[in-house]
Scaffold this motif. Sequence first.
Motif, PDB file in Angstrom:
ATOM      1  N   ARG B  70      -5.475  -2.089   5.119  1.00 19.44           N
ATOM      2  CA  ARG B  70      -4.457  -2.992   5.628  1.00 19.44           C
ATOM      3  C   ARG B  70      -5.103  -4.124   6.418  1.00 19.44           C
ATOM      4  NH1 ARG B  70      -0.925   1.178   7.102  1.00 19.44           N
ATOM      5  NH2 ARG B  70      -2.008   1.199   9.069  1.00 19.44           N
ATOM      6  N   THR B  71      -6.019  -3.719   7.326  1.00 17.23           N
ATOM      7  CA  THR B  71      -6.667  -4.717   8.171  1.00 17.23           C
ATOM      8  C   THR B  71      -7.440  -5.716   7.315  1.00 17.23           C
ATOM      9  OG1 THR B  71      -6.890  -3.053   9.861  1.00 17.23           O
ATOM     10  CG2 THR B  71      -8.257  -5.008  10.094  1.00 17.23           C
ATOM     11  N   ARG B  72      -8.139  -5.161   6.326  1.00 15.35           N
ATOM     12  CA  ARG B  72      -8.932  -6.044   5.475  1.00 15.35           C
ATOM     13  C   ARG B  72      -8.014  -7.041   4.727  1.00 15.35           C
ATOM     14  NH1 ARG B  72     -11.748  -2.484   2.109  1.00 15.35           N
ATOM     15  NH2 ARG B  72     -10.305  -3.005   0.434  1.00 15.35           N
ATOM     16  N   LEU B  73      -6.926  -6.486   4.254  1.00 12.97           N
ATOM     17  CA  LEU B  73      -5.983  -7.334   3.519  1.00 12.97           C
ATOM     18  C   LEU B  73      -5.451  -8.465   4.398  1.00 12.97           C
ATOM     19  CD1 LEU B  73      -4.383  -7.828   0.975  1.00 12.97           C
ATOM     20  CD2 LEU B  73      -2.674  -6.194   1.780  1.00 12.97           C
ATOM     21  N   GLU B 238      -4.559  -2.041  -2.340  1.00 13.53           N
ATOM     22  CA  GLU B 238      -4.401  -0.726  -1.715  1.00 13.53           C
ATOM     23  C   GLU B 238      -3.712  -0.800  -0.368  1.00 13.53           C
ATOM     24  OE1 GLU B 238      -5.448   2.589  -2.626  1.00 13.53           O
ATOM     25  OE2 GLU B 238      -5.101   1.511  -4.489  1.00 13.53           O
ATOM     26  N   GLY B 239      -3.946  -1.887   0.318  1.00 13.07           N
ATOM     27  CA  GLY B 239      -3.490  -1.960   1.712  1.00 13.07           C
ATOM     28  C   GLY B 239      -1.993  -1.936   1.871  1.00 13.07           C
ATOM     29  N   GLY B 240      -1.246  -2.385   0.894  1.00 11.77           N
ATOM     30  CA  GLY B 240       0.192  -2.398   1.021  1.00 11.77           C
ATOM     31  C   GLY B 240       0.736  -3.763   0.560  1.00 11.77           C
ATOM     32  N   THR B 291       0.292  -3.781  15.532  1.00 11.56           N
ATOM     33  CA  THR B 291       0.817  -2.894  14.494  1.00 11.56           C
ATOM     34  C   THR B 291       2.121  -2.317  14.985  1.00 11.56           C
ATOM     35  OG1 THR B 291      -1.430  -2.297  13.918  1.00 11.56           O
ATOM     36  CG2 THR B 291       0.307  -0.885  13.052  1.00 11.56           C
ATOM     37  N   VAL B 292       3.073  -2.313  14.142  1.00 14.96           N
ATOM     38  CA  VAL B 292       4.384  -1.794  14.534  1.00 14.96           C
ATOM     39  C   VAL B 292       4.811  -0.736  13.520  1.00 14.96           C
ATOM     40  CG1 VAL B 292       6.729  -2.388  15.129  1.00 14.96           C
ATOM     41  CG2 VAL B 292       4.944  -4.102  15.349  1.00 14.96           C
ATOM     42  N   GLU B 293       5.335   0.338  14.068  1.00 10.01           N
ATOM     43  CA  GLU B 293       5.896   1.354  13.185  1.00 10.01           C
ATOM     44  C   GLU B 293       7.378   1.143  13.144  1.00 10.01           C
ATOM     45  OE1 GLU B 293       4.387   4.112  11.760  1.00 10.01           O
ATOM     46  OE2 GLU B 293       2.451   4.300  12.775  1.00 10.01           O
ATOM     47  N   THR B 294       7.874   0.987  11.979  1.00  7.53           N
ATOM     48  CA  THR B 294       9.324   0.888  11.882  1.00  7.53           C
ATOM     49  C   THR B 294       9.793   1.873  10.839  1.00  7.53           C
ATOM     50  OG1 THR B 294       9.224  -0.762  10.157  1.00  7.53           O
ATOM     51  CG2 THR B 294       9.301  -1.565  12.420  1.00  7.53           C
ATOM     52  N   GLY B 295      10.382   2.886  11.347  1.00  6.51           N
ATOM     53  CA  GLY B 295      10.870   3.915  10.408  1.00  6.51           C
ATOM     54  C   GLY B 295       9.741   4.440   9.553  1.00  6.51           C
ATOM     55  N   ALA B 296       9.888   4.359   8.299  1.00  6.72           N
ATOM     56  CA  ALA B 296       8.910   4.923   7.390  1.00  6.72           C
ATOM     57  C   ALA B 296       7.794   3.933   7.123  1.00  6.72           C
ATOM     58  CB  ALA B 296       9.590   5.312   6.088  1.00  6.72           C
ATOM     59  N   GLN B 297       7.882   2.746   7.719  1.00  9.20           N
ATOM     60  CA  GLN B 297       6.899   1.733   7.375  1.00  9.20           C
ATOM     61  C   GLN B 297       6.018   1.383   8.550  1.00  9.20           C
ATOM     62  OE1 GLN B 297       9.783  -0.883   5.956  1.00  9.20           O
ATOM     63  NE2 GLN B 297       9.590  -0.149   3.829  1.00  9.20           N
ATOM     64  N   ARG B 298       4.835   0.961   8.184  1.00 13.63           N
ATOM     65  CA  ARG B 298       3.898   0.524   9.202  1.00 13.63           C
ATOM     66  C   ARG B 298       3.588  -0.938   8.906  1.00 13.63           C
ATOM     67  NH1 ARG B 298      -1.057   3.135  11.885  1.00 13.63           N
ATOM     68  NH2 ARG B 298       0.287   4.929  11.867  1.00 13.63           N
ATOM     69  N   VAL B 299       3.738  -1.721   9.922  1.00 10.77           N
ATOM     70  CA  VAL B 299       3.561  -3.167   9.737  1.00 10.77           C
ATOM     71  C   VAL B 299       2.427  -3.641  10.616  1.00 10.77           C
ATOM     72  CG1 VAL B 299       4.656  -5.441   9.890  1.00 10.77           C
ATOM     73  CG2 VAL B 299       6.026  -3.413   9.348  1.00 10.77           C
ATOM     74  N   GLN B 300       1.396  -4.151   9.980  1.00 11.92           N
ATOM     75  CA  GLN B 300       0.317  -4.728  10.774  1.00 11.92           C
ATOM     76  C   GLN B 300       0.428  -6.250  10.590  1.00 11.92           C
ATOM     77  OE1 GLN B 300      -3.453  -3.084   9.848  1.00 11.92           O
ATOM     78  NE2 GLN B 300      -4.461  -4.084  11.574  1.00 11.92           N
ATOM     79  N   PHE B 301       0.389  -6.903  11.704  1.00  9.85           N
ATOM     80  CA  PHE B 301       0.635  -8.344  11.585  1.00  9.85           C
ATOM     81  C   PHE B 301      -0.416  -9.144  12.349  1.00  9.85           C
ATOM     82  CE2 PHE B 301       2.078  -9.118  15.861  1.00  9.85           C
ATOM     83  CZ  PHE B 301       2.523  -7.876  16.277  1.00  9.85           C
ATOM     84  N   ARG B 302      -0.486 -10.386  12.002  1.00 10.09           N
ATOM     85  CA  ARG B 302      -1.396 -11.296  12.692  1.00 10.09           C
ATOM     86  C   ARG B 302      -0.883 -12.718  12.474  1.00 10.09           C
ATOM     87  NH1 ARG B 302      -7.735 -10.867  11.718  1.00 10.09           N
ATOM     88  NH2 ARG B 302      -8.435 -12.733  12.849  1.00 10.09           N
TER      89      ARG B 302
END
Lengths: 205, 736
Positions: B70-73, B238-240, B291-302
């Motif tokens: 995820r981070t790489r993406l 792979e990251g999402g 990074t935020v967890e929302t329900g079933a999802q994980r959101v990494q943002f920048r």
Amino acid sequence: MTMPPGPMVYIVDDDAAVRESLSALLSSVDLRAQVYGSAEEFLAVADEVKRGCLLIDVRMPGMSGLELQRTLRERGFDLPVVVVTGHGDVPMAVRAMKAGAVDFIEKPFNEQELLERIQGCLKADAELQQVRQARDDAVGRIGQLTQREVEVMELLVAGKPSKLIASALGISEKTVDVHRFNVMRKTSTRSVAELVQLWALVRRG
Amino acid sequence: MAATGSLGRSAARWPGSAQVLRRAVPISGQRVLTLTLAFGGAFSLLLGLVFHLYQSAEREGHQAAADVARTRLLEQCVIAAREELGPVLADVGYLRGDPDIHPLLENADEQAGARLTQEYVALLRHTGRYDEAYVVDADGRERVAVGTEDGRPLALGVGGRPGWRGQPSFSEALRLPEGHVYVSLSVSPQGRSRGAPATPPLQVATPLFGADRLVRGVLVLGYRGQRMLDRLGGLVGEGGALWLISRDGAWLMGPGRDGLGQGGWTGSQASRFAQAYPQAWEQMSRLTSGTVETGAQRVQFRRILPLSSDEGADAARPASLAGADYIWIAAVVSDQDAVRMRTQAAEPHEGLAYGVLASFSFAVAGALAFAYVRSRGLARALEQIVDNLPEFVAYVDADQRYRFNNLSYTKSLGIRPNQLYGRGVRDVLGAEAYERLQPQIRQALAGQRVSFDTRLNLGQGCPRDMSVSYIPDVTESGEVRGFYAVARDITELRAAERRERQRMLELAHVSRFASMGAMATEIAHEVNQPLAAIAMYSAACLRTLAKGGDTAVVTGWLTSINAQAKRVGEVVQRLRQFLQMGGAERAPIGMNEVVREVAGLASVEARAQDVDLLVDLAPELPAVLADRILLEQVVLNLVRNALDAVGQQTGPRRVVVQTRPAGEGVEVSVADNGPGVPAGLGRNVFDSFVSSKPGALGMGLAVSRSIVEAHEGGISYTNNPEGGSTFRFTLPSASV
């Protein structure tokens, strides 16, 4: 060896002590004894023995007492024999008696008994000696007869009359009478009865 | 054929003693089953635990891998965005300074406008980055307009169209200071390209200043958004899912129709992200990255930081951009369920693997349970056997302490079975017994196997005869760890031996009396002879003395009497010696002496039977360890047999008794020249009640053999080639 006068006891025993002691005992009662160590030793001189008696130990090495006795009997040896047996040898003693021994005595023996037996034997021997002499005399007298005279005598003794004798021998009655006279003269008998007695002596020998 | 076949099979069925012992061990199926279930359950549980740990580790691995991807993406996304927008800003910077701009905007120079149009068409054609390019004057009228038709750039008619007044790209850019750039934050499909725009345009605008430093117009470039989309879309892996969110919370690139999959321009969905993920948006609007967890999802943002209009400007340097400090927020969204599902996707396989392993563990447990039950049974069987052996069995370690014993051992000591373990040998057996055993114990602990007989008093009252073996326990490296002690109580055996010996002595004694009985006649003769001589000598003495006879003669006779009395005495003495009950002890004796004694005794009978009894003695003869009385009896029996044999013989009779050394011992032989042993009798002559002589009991040779064998000797006979037979026996010498 010159024969000393008087009766002699001949001892045959393989045991030196026994035969020497027997000899000593006999000498103490003025009996003379000759000792022999074995049957063979005695047989060598047996023919010269004329008077006395014989004491034989049954149990001997080599020729046993019984064999010796039988041999002597065969040779016409007629001295009385006392057989000495050991304890329990009774059957052997019986055989000895049947073979003509006068007596037997069991070892160990009472010396008085032994002496009596020996005396008895010597007495028997003495009587036998007279018979022996009479017979010798008779034999000597009959020995003077000729062959024909002996033939005539035998028929006479059998009780045959002269006539029968003459026909049996095939000679004349006269010749028979001559022979009969010569027989009576040579034997010094006066009757036929005396002649019969003399003949009996000879026959028994 | 069938018979031999079945025979062969039955032989094959019993391969060896160890197998037989194993067969004798009972195996309870129920117990094996119970143990199998218990072991199998335990193994399966352990395996399950291991599996569980493995699975969590794997899940965490997946998680970590997902985080990294995820981070790489995200980084790739930011870089790609910058790379894509960099040339755009450079183009803007270049176009802004075009010398034809001023004539066009300040002087309305149409020539300049035409030149610019040509230039922009060329730009569109060459770079492929833009769909549109406009120069708009301060009044919102188009001065230059280039568009695209079917992907080909073309100059649009310049009609001074006033439509730009309400456009954000125009109005915002107009307010910017010189050199700053406005980028439309959301898709603004107000482009005038004919035909369907190939891509949603993204407008980049910058104010145009005149020489007097007053705003004269705006340059607007329609960036071809599909490029960005293609670029970013190529990154998705792979990251999402990669989302691009505008500052006001609208998706620029967002979830596709199939959920999180590859998104597209979603200008129509503006503001939906902030509504769909209010919590996430709350954080994302505040932080530059996270990074935020929302329900079933994980959101990494920048945040994608603002871009400078200056060529070669540092990307990190904030550039004033319509009052905002970032353009977009890049977010990578991955579904936690996807990770879980990836893990779960392996679960059917893992379940199968676990099932196989569990079955295997049950199989192993079964084998283990069987082996356990059998080895326990075997151990119990061996324990039973060892415990019930009449022998005393123990194990003593190198410190001379008991480490193992069977029941007999403790019973012999009069203590309870559990009172022996760990105690010292000296302590248990007592000082006296220990002193006696110490040399052997030392030998055993030196690694030597020791066997010996001893007599010990173990506190049970009377001493016992023991036959003891020490078997050292030597490791492969040669170290002696201890020794096994195996002892047997042979007291009874010894007593039986003694009784047997006593019985034989008595038998020999009886046999001796019997032979005396048979010899009674000879003995009587031997005694009677001197007695008769004595009787007659003494009688002669008495008579001679009574007559007063010669004392010299009498003295001679008395001397003879004396000698004869002594002779009797000797005979009686010899008889008494012979008939004496011998002592039971063995002693070293000379065989020559024995033969001489017996020959003396038998000579009487030999003489009576006229037999040459010859004695041929070896000058040097080792002593034998034997019972003198018994051996005399053996020799006498043989000699008497020989005498009996030759007694039936006519001619010379001969018996030869000979001694000679034979190997390690002594041989005594008695040869006769009689008729020999009848062929039908053979070896049976040594049996009891076997005799070739009428009236004989047949005990002589049987007794002789048992006596000789009791002395570890042997007895045998041969018929001589020249007639007669030879009986010989051998005895070991005393030293052997």
